[in-house]
Design a protein around this motif. Sequence first.
Motif, PDB file in Angstrom:
ATOM      1  N   VAL A  61      32.927 -34.683  10.667  1.00  0.00           N
ATOM      2  CA  VAL A  61      32.775 -35.784  11.608  1.00  0.00           C
ATOM      3  C   VAL A  61      33.205 -35.289  12.986  1.00  0.00           C
ATOM      4  O   VAL A  61      34.359 -34.921  13.184  1.00  0.00           O
ATOM      5  N   ARG A  62      32.259 -35.264  13.909  1.00  0.00           N
ATOM      6  CA  ARG A  62      32.555 -34.720  15.233  1.00  0.00           C
ATOM      7  C   ARG A  62      32.731 -35.784  16.314  1.00  0.00           C
ATOM      8  O   ARG A  62      33.551 -35.635  17.189  1.00  0.00           O
ATOM      9  N   GLY A  63      31.928 -36.852  16.331  1.00  0.00           N
ATOM     10  CA  GLY A  63      32.047 -37.799  17.426  1.00  0.00           C
ATOM     11  C   GLY A  63      31.175 -39.017  17.221  1.00  0.00           C
ATOM     12  O   GLY A  63      30.427 -39.111  16.245  1.00  0.00           O
ATOM     13  N   ASN A  88      20.468 -39.084  26.256  1.00  0.00           N
ATOM     14  CA  ASN A  88      20.462 -37.650  25.968  1.00  0.00           C
ATOM     15  C   ASN A  88      21.585 -37.366  24.971  1.00  0.00           C
ATOM     16  O   ASN A  88      22.752 -37.236  25.335  1.00  0.00           O
ATOM     17  N   VAL A  89      21.213 -37.310  23.698  1.00  0.00           N
ATOM     18  CA  VAL A  89      22.206 -37.131  22.641  1.00  0.00           C
ATOM     19  C   VAL A  89      22.868 -35.772  22.751  1.00  0.00           C
ATOM     20  O   VAL A  89      24.077 -35.623  22.575  1.00  0.00           O
ATOM     21  N   ALA A  90      22.051 -34.754  23.019  1.00  0.00           N
ATOM     22  CA  ALA A  90      22.605 -33.401  23.076  1.00  0.00           C
ATOM     23  C   ALA A  90      23.672 -33.297  24.161  1.00  0.00           C
ATOM     24  O   ALA A  90      24.748 -32.725  23.968  1.00  0.00           O
ATOM     25  N   GLN A  91      23.399 -33.889  25.307  1.00  0.00           N
ATOM     26  CA  GLN A  91      24.350 -33.826  26.420  1.00  0.00           C
ATOM     27  C   GLN A  91      25.587 -34.673  26.126  1.00  0.00           C
ATOM     28  O   GLN A  91      26.714 -34.248  26.381  1.00  0.00           O
ATOM     29  N   ASP A  92      25.347 -35.863  25.570  1.00  0.00           N
ATOM     30  CA  ASP A  92      26.476 -36.760  25.342  1.00  0.00           C
ATOM     31  C   ASP A  92      27.385 -36.266  24.231  1.00  0.00           C
ATOM     32  O   ASP A  92      28.585 -36.556  24.232  1.00  0.00           O
ATOM     33  N   LEU A  93      26.831 -35.557  23.259  1.00  0.00           N
ATOM     34  CA  LEU A  93      27.646 -35.010  22.169  1.00  0.00           C
ATOM     35  C   LEU A  93      28.118 -33.595  22.456  1.00  0.00           C
ATOM     36  O   LEU A  93      28.844 -33.013  21.646  1.00  0.00           O
ATOM     37  N   GLY A  94      27.663 -33.042  23.556  1.00  0.00           N
ATOM     38  CA  GLY A  94      28.065 -31.681  23.893  1.00  0.00           C
ATOM     39  C   GLY A  94      27.446 -30.646  22.970  1.00  0.00           C
ATOM     40  O   GLY A  94      28.073 -29.642  22.648  1.00  0.00           O
ATOM     41  N   LEU A  95      26.221 -30.908  22.537  1.00  0.00           N
ATOM     42  CA  LEU A  95      25.548 -29.993  21.613  1.00  0.00           C
ATOM     43  C   LEU A  95      24.460 -29.239  22.348  1.00  0.00           C
ATOM     44  O   LEU A  95      23.828 -29.751  23.286  1.00  0.00           O
ATOM     45  N   LEU A  98      20.764 -28.234  17.583  1.00  0.00           N
ATOM     46  CA  LEU A  98      20.044 -29.356  16.999  1.00  0.00           C
ATOM     47  C   LEU A  98      18.921 -28.874  16.103  1.00  0.00           C
ATOM     48  O   LEU A  98      18.711 -29.395  15.013  1.00  0.00           O
ATOM     49  N   ARG A  99      18.172 -27.870  16.578  1.00  0.00           N
ATOM     50  CA  ARG A  99      17.047 -27.387  15.767  1.00  0.00           C
ATOM     51  C   ARG A  99      17.534 -26.600  14.575  1.00  0.00           C
ATOM     52  O   ARG A  99      17.026 -26.754  13.463  1.00  0.00           O
ATOM     53  N   THR A 136      14.840 -45.933  16.028  1.00  0.00           N
ATOM     54  CA  THR A 136      14.983 -44.822  16.963  1.00  0.00           C
ATOM     55  C   THR A 136      14.480 -43.539  16.335  1.00  0.00           C
ATOM     56  O   THR A 136      14.356 -43.429  15.118  1.00  0.00           O
ATOM     57  N   GLU A 137      14.205 -42.581  17.195  1.00  0.00           N
ATOM     58  CA  GLU A 137      13.740 -41.253  16.762  1.00  0.00           C
ATOM     59  C   GLU A 137      14.433 -40.195  17.617  1.00  0.00           C
ATOM     60  O   GLU A 137      14.593 -40.363  18.828  1.00  0.00           O
ATOM     61  N   LEU A 138      14.838 -39.124  16.965  1.00  0.00           N
ATOM     62  CA  LEU A 138      15.527 -38.031  17.654  1.00  0.00           C
ATOM     63  C   LEU A 138      14.537 -36.916  17.953  1.00  0.00           C
ATOM     64  O   LEU A 138      13.897 -36.376  17.051  1.00  0.00           O
ATOM     65  N   LYS A 139      14.377 -36.611  19.243  1.00  0.00           N
ATOM     66  CA  LYS A 139      13.529 -35.484  19.675  1.00  0.00           C
ATOM     67  C   LYS A 139      14.416 -34.239  19.783  1.00  0.00           C
ATOM     68  O   LYS A 139      15.114 -34.025  20.794  1.00  0.00           O
ATOM     69  N   THR A 140      14.408 -33.434  18.721  1.00  0.00           N
ATOM     70  CA  THR A 140      15.307 -32.268  18.686  1.00  0.00           C
ATOM     71  C   THR A 140      14.928 -31.214  19.703  1.00  0.00           C
ATOM     72  O   THR A 140      15.767 -30.407  20.100  1.00  0.00           O
ATOM     73  N   ASP A 141      13.632 -31.193  20.103  1.00  0.00           N
ATOM     74  CA  ASP A 141      13.245 -30.159  21.070  1.00  0.00           C
ATOM     75  C   ASP A 141      13.791 -30.457  22.460  1.00  0.00           C
ATOM     76  O   ASP A 141      13.969 -29.556  23.273  1.00  0.00           O
ATOM     77  N   LYS A 142      14.081 -31.758  22.763  1.00  0.00           N
ATOM     78  CA  LYS A 142      14.636 -32.121  24.072  1.00  0.00           C
ATOM     79  C   LYS A 142      16.047 -32.668  23.965  1.00  0.00           C
ATOM     80  O   LYS A 142      16.721 -32.816  24.968  1.00  0.00           O
ATOM     81  N   GLY A 143      16.463 -32.978  22.743  1.00  0.00           N
ATOM     82  CA  GLY A 143      17.808 -33.496  22.550  1.00  0.00           C
ATOM     83  C   GLY A 143      17.982 -34.936  22.994  1.00  0.00           C
ATOM     84  O   GLY A 143      19.076 -35.343  23.315  1.00  0.00           O
ATOM     85  N   ILE A 144      16.884 -35.687  23.016  1.00  0.00           N
ATOM     86  CA  ILE A 144      16.969 -37.069  23.490  1.00  0.00           C
ATOM     87  C   ILE A 144      16.685 -38.014  22.344  1.00  0.00           C
ATOM     88  O   ILE A 144      16.047 -37.668  21.358  1.00  0.00           O
TER      89      ILE A 144
END
Length: 817
Positions: free
Chosen positions: A35-37, A55-62, A67-68, A83-91
């Motif tokens: 569990v990270r955040g 921006n999930v990647a930015q907000d989680l610091g990933l 992600l990929r 919702t849908e997670l776009k792993t190529d953009k991290g959004i």
Amino acid sequence: MAFEGFYQPKCVRWRSCCGLRWQVLIFLLHLNHIVRGQIRYSIPEEMKKGSVIGNVAQDLGLDLKRLRAGRARIVTGESVQYTELKTDKGILVVSERIDREQLCTDVTPCSFSFEIILENPMELHLVTVEILDVNDHAPVFPNKDIHFEISESATVGARFPLESAEDPDVGLNALQNYILTPNDYFILKKHANPDGSKYAEMFLQKSLDREEHPRLSLKLIAVDGGNPQRSGSVNIEITVLDVNDNAPVFNQSVYRATVMENAPKGTYITTVNASDADGGSNGEIAYSCSKLKGTIADIFIINENTGIISVSGQIDYEKNKKYEVRVEAKDQGGLTDSSKVVIEVIDVNDNAPVINVMSFSSPVSEDAPPGTTIAIINVKDNDSERNGQITCSIDTKLPFKIKSSMANYYNVITDSIFDREAVPEYNITITATDSGSPPLSSARALHLRISDVNDNAPLFDKGPYSAYVTENNSPGMSIFTVSARDSDWNQNARISYLLEDTQISGTPVSTYISINSETGVLHAVRSFDYEQIKQLKLVVKAQDGGSPPLSSNVTVKIMIQDQNDNAPQVLYPVQTSSSLVAEMVPRSADVGYLVTKVVAVDVDSGQNAWLSYKLQKATDRALFEVGLQNGEIRTVRQVNDKDAMKQRLTVVVEDNGQPSRSATVNVNVAVADSFPEVLSEFTDFTHDKEYNDNMTFYLVLALAVVSFLFITCLVVIISVKIYRWRQSRILYHSNLPVIPYYPPRYADTLGTGTLQHVYNYEVCRTTDSRKSDCQFARPCSQNVLIMDPSSTGTMQRMQSEQNILDEPDSPLEVCCI
């Protein structure tokens, strides 16, 4: 990023949580590494599909690569994934239409949560999305019209409750105000319920006069506070009655009651009571529910005479924990009073725990170390308090343990080292039990497979292989199948068949043969021709799907089998359309005389190339025969003078294939002892040729040529006769001896053609040409005549490699004129 002024992203990391209590921070610090955040976003409802939430990647610091590589995905227990997670953009984007009213009804704040799971190593991040209301609904009254019957004796200040409008929006977008059209008799007062909903009442501010205004028509308008503002209206029709000066009065302003969840229809809840000081019909009271929101009208019912409220539908604690019902008491004179009934629902343990597998890694390598996480599960129970408290367990005999990572989340980890050869798979049963009375439980089975290590190369059943295919095959046909086996498991035993990059006669083998990589079936890429290629030698490689892959090779020989697809070809005699070939047979030929030999070949092999010769048709079948194996044409009997000079033979050359193929050849034979005899019949030979479309032209041309040659020959003959006559006269009167003369070349001009050959002859001349002697000589060539129809009457002597001296039976007579 903003969406119509509503989008307000909020992100909270567990390392720097603002406003969280210390107890939550200490709990998060004790969570294991999975569990990270957790983050939280706020978005308006009705956003378009594909709209960015955050921006999930930015907000989680990933990192995007993380992600990929971790196969990040969203896991939710809901039936609809919004919702849908776009792993190529991290959004994070909207994938389904979000209707706040459908999702949360009037509950605020409205939000839904889901988890983002990453693997290798496993991480779990909680995401909460709050849905902000937009003003997409206007206030709506349940009825188009409101009817009141009010006595003219109604006192000033009398209250008349009005039907409330319903607006599924919340906050400022919900119903905010009521407006009554201006009039002299009634004013409007607004009230608010404890839950924040608003309702209105009309107050009489001036006594009614039925004689002056027996009917009044007003309009009530409900408006919300949205931007733009929405509104709804209802007509109020008031009928003024005569003398009813006492309105009903409830004995309580608020009634409170409880009901068990899943209570059957007809279950008693409570009774409301109102009194009216009037007598007779003006004191008779009827009870009704004046405000039933949504599906409440299907759940509760009130007896209009007794005021008893009972259950009429399904009560579900998980949907609504409390209901508020407004009841109305109305006398026969049209005077009314209202009260509120608050009904609380008591939870019943009617929901078993639900186990959701968030992540499950199968197969697991047999060399996985103890403590490896193989599954993350989420357990939920919609019941409350003790009915929703859950404990999870697993069979202690299995080499696994289950640990709680956070609220409602559990990790299944390994407890020992695996041995795939001993136990290739496990069936793991996880049991979840709540603390209700009686307790309810549910189970979920996980089938875990243990993966192998790639330590065995594929082995062919045998080798080398030999296969046979008949020529002229169809492209794409199956020729042969190679098979290999691998004692490994799953991907390590998945075999692919490949052709090694070799060449056949300088051409890549792939232009001849292809192989099905899965089945090992060899297919012909092209149609083979035995006459061009008789054998194919190729190398097939079997390679497994391990990492690194292991392989082995085998040699396959493909032999092309001949097919009788070529007819015999006649090499001699040559058949041409421009000339005729004739073989000369002297009339003195004996039995067995070799006339000629038919030479033919067949490019096929084996019995398909064994040729036999047959005489199909002949002018005189009793005169000639054909050798069955060698094609030699010989005389069967002695040639005599009665035999026709012109003989035509048709010979069939047939191979021994199945079915057999054949070719025919025509042989022209001239039975004569000298050329002059042949010349006399030459014209008849040419008549056997086919006429083409331009025969008329050739006939005219031939007639012109013949006429010209005839006149020329006539002039030459006359000239020669005159010359010889003069020479004979000179010799007759001369006493000189006759000296033999041997000219080197004799050119005899006959008819319309010229024969140019070298002959040796002797001529004995006397003074009287009629007593001249003529001797015979042998020619230097074989008796083969080529007759050219384009020059009628011309015969050309074919040269032969064999000197006429080797064939004493073929004399040539030359007669001198």
